[in-house]
Design a protein around this motif. Structure first.
Motif, PDB file in Angstrom:
ATOM      1  N   LEU A  72     -61.922 -33.625 -18.372  1.00 31.32           N
ATOM      2  CA  LEU A  72     -61.035 -32.420 -17.443  1.00 31.32           C
ATOM      3  C   LEU A  72     -60.976 -32.700 -16.397  1.00 31.32           C
ATOM      4  O   LEU A  72     -60.012 -32.986 -15.807  1.00 31.32           O
ATOM      5  N   LEU A  73     -61.874 -33.249 -15.576  1.00 35.19           N
ATOM      6  CA  LEU A  73     -62.248 -33.188 -13.755  1.00 35.19           C
ATOM      7  C   LEU A  73     -61.901 -34.348 -13.692  1.00 35.19           C
ATOM      8  O   LEU A  73     -61.139 -34.517 -12.553  1.00 35.19           O
ATOM      9  N   ASN A 104     -59.224 -36.212 -14.147  1.00 31.20           N
ATOM     10  CA  ASN A 104     -58.069 -35.836 -14.502  1.00 31.20           C
ATOM     11  C   ASN A 104     -57.539 -36.155 -13.088  1.00 31.20           C
ATOM     12  O   ASN A 104     -58.358 -35.303 -13.212  1.00 31.20           O
ATOM     13  N   SER A 143     -56.182 -32.390 -12.026  1.00 32.99           N
ATOM     14  CA  SER A 143     -57.485 -31.741 -11.940  1.00 32.99           C
ATOM     15  C   SER A 143     -57.712 -31.023 -10.545  1.00 32.99           C
ATOM     16  O   SER A 143     -58.404 -30.719  -9.578  1.00 32.99           O
ATOM     17  N   LEU A 174     -60.489 -33.109  -8.838  1.00 28.79           N
ATOM     18  CA  LEU A 174     -61.852 -32.138  -8.115  1.00 28.79           C
ATOM     19  C   LEU A 174     -61.765 -33.142  -6.314  1.00 28.79           C
ATOM     20  O   LEU A 174     -61.673 -34.352  -6.531  1.00 28.79           O
ATOM     21  N   ALA A 214     -61.603 -27.559  -7.799  1.00 32.65           N
ATOM     22  CA  ALA A 214     -61.026 -29.004  -8.484  1.00 32.65           C
ATOM     23  C   ALA A 214     -59.913 -27.250  -8.914  1.00 32.65           C
ATOM     24  O   ALA A 214     -59.730 -26.584  -7.985  1.00 32.65           O
ATOM     25  N   ASP A 215     -58.497 -28.244  -9.713  1.00 34.92           N
ATOM     26  CA  ASP A 215     -57.517 -27.381  -9.866  1.00 34.92           C
ATOM     27  C   ASP A 215     -57.374 -27.652 -11.659  1.00 34.92           C
ATOM     28  O   ASP A 215     -57.791 -28.038 -12.697  1.00 34.92           O
ATOM     29  N   TYR A 216     -57.211 -25.974 -11.695  1.00 32.67           N
ATOM     30  CA  TYR A 216     -56.692 -25.705 -13.645  1.00 32.67           C
ATOM     31  C   TYR A 216     -54.951 -25.035 -13.443  1.00 32.67           C
ATOM     32  O   TYR A 216     -54.740 -24.670 -12.483  1.00 32.67           O
ATOM     33  N   GLU A 217     -54.509 -26.174 -14.279  1.00 37.17           N
ATOM     34  CA  GLU A 217     -53.598 -26.006 -14.911  1.00 37.17           C
ATOM     35  C   GLU A 217     -53.311 -24.629 -14.885  1.00 37.17           C
ATOM     36  O   GLU A 217     -53.949 -23.868 -15.818  1.00 37.17           O
ATOM     37  N   ALA A 274     -59.016 -19.997 -16.941  1.00 38.36           N
ATOM     38  CA  ALA A 274     -59.631 -21.242 -16.463  1.00 38.36           C
ATOM     39  C   ALA A 274     -60.810 -20.617 -15.716  1.00 38.36           C
ATOM     40  O   ALA A 274     -62.058 -21.629 -15.805  1.00 38.36           O
ATOM     41  N   SER A 326     -54.249 -22.647  -5.615  1.00 35.47           N
ATOM     42  CA  SER A 326     -54.991 -23.766  -5.565  1.00 35.47           C
ATOM     43  C   SER A 326     -56.100 -24.171  -4.418  1.00 35.47           C
ATOM     44  O   SER A 326     -55.621 -23.641  -3.204  1.00 35.47           O
ATOM     45  N   TRP A 333     -61.034 -23.613  -8.416  1.00 34.40           N
ATOM     46  CA  TRP A 333     -62.020 -23.831  -8.830  1.00 34.40           C
ATOM     47  C   TRP A 333     -62.586 -24.238  -7.555  1.00 34.40           C
ATOM     48  O   TRP A 333     -62.368 -24.870  -7.029  1.00 34.40           O
TER      49      TRP A 333
END
Length: 153
Positions: free
Chosen positions: A38-39, A41, A44, A46, A71-74, A88, A138, A141
């Protein structure tokens, strides 16, 4: 509130493992983050903000290492903020416990927080603690992992 919490990461000193062993585990955690499906990607985003490669003095003859990452979570358009935070939080808890092998502590009062979530975890041996702030904006995380305040050897 989030900035305050990120700054307050574990700073206690105590006996236990050496800085060398804890630092090696923190380096592995950084590599695990970078390798996580996931991260890694690009969506994200990161970013390793601070790598755990410097000894930071924390007490007489003792040091610690710090890893900071974001990092971002959509965020699903139209989804309420608390739903986004809950999802998240669950995703990051899974990454921390299953991929990075932290023992998480749970604070069930956070379900009522509308602006952030806090995730905390530990690896008692070799002496590493982690905190992740989950926020609606954003980057979603904001992660800080630290070794305990330890002697070099």
């Amino acid at each position: 509130m989030a900035a305050f919490l990120v700054g307050g990461v574990v700073s206690g000193c105590g006996s236990g493992p050496t800085l060398q062993a804890a630092s090696a585990e923190l380096q592995k955690d950084m590599q695990r983050l970078e390798a996580d499906r996931l991260l890694k990607n690009p969506l994200s985003k990161l970013q390793i903000v601070e790598r755990p490669d410097k000894d930071l003095p924390c007490d007489k003859g003792k040091f610690q290492r710090v890893l900071r990452a974001t990092a971002d979570y959509e965020h699903v358009p139209g989804d309420p903020v608390d739903n986004h935070l809950d999802r998240a939080q669950r995703v990051m808890e899974n990454i921390l416990s299953q991929k990075l092998h932290y023992k998480l502590t749970f604070d069930f009062t956070q379900i009522d927080w509308n602006d952030a979530r806090l995730i905390e975890g530990n690896k008692d041996h070799p002496g590493v603690a982690i905190k992740v702030i989950v926020v609606p904006e954003s980057p979603s995380w904001r992660l800080v992992a630290e070794t305990k305040c330890l002697p070099r050897s």
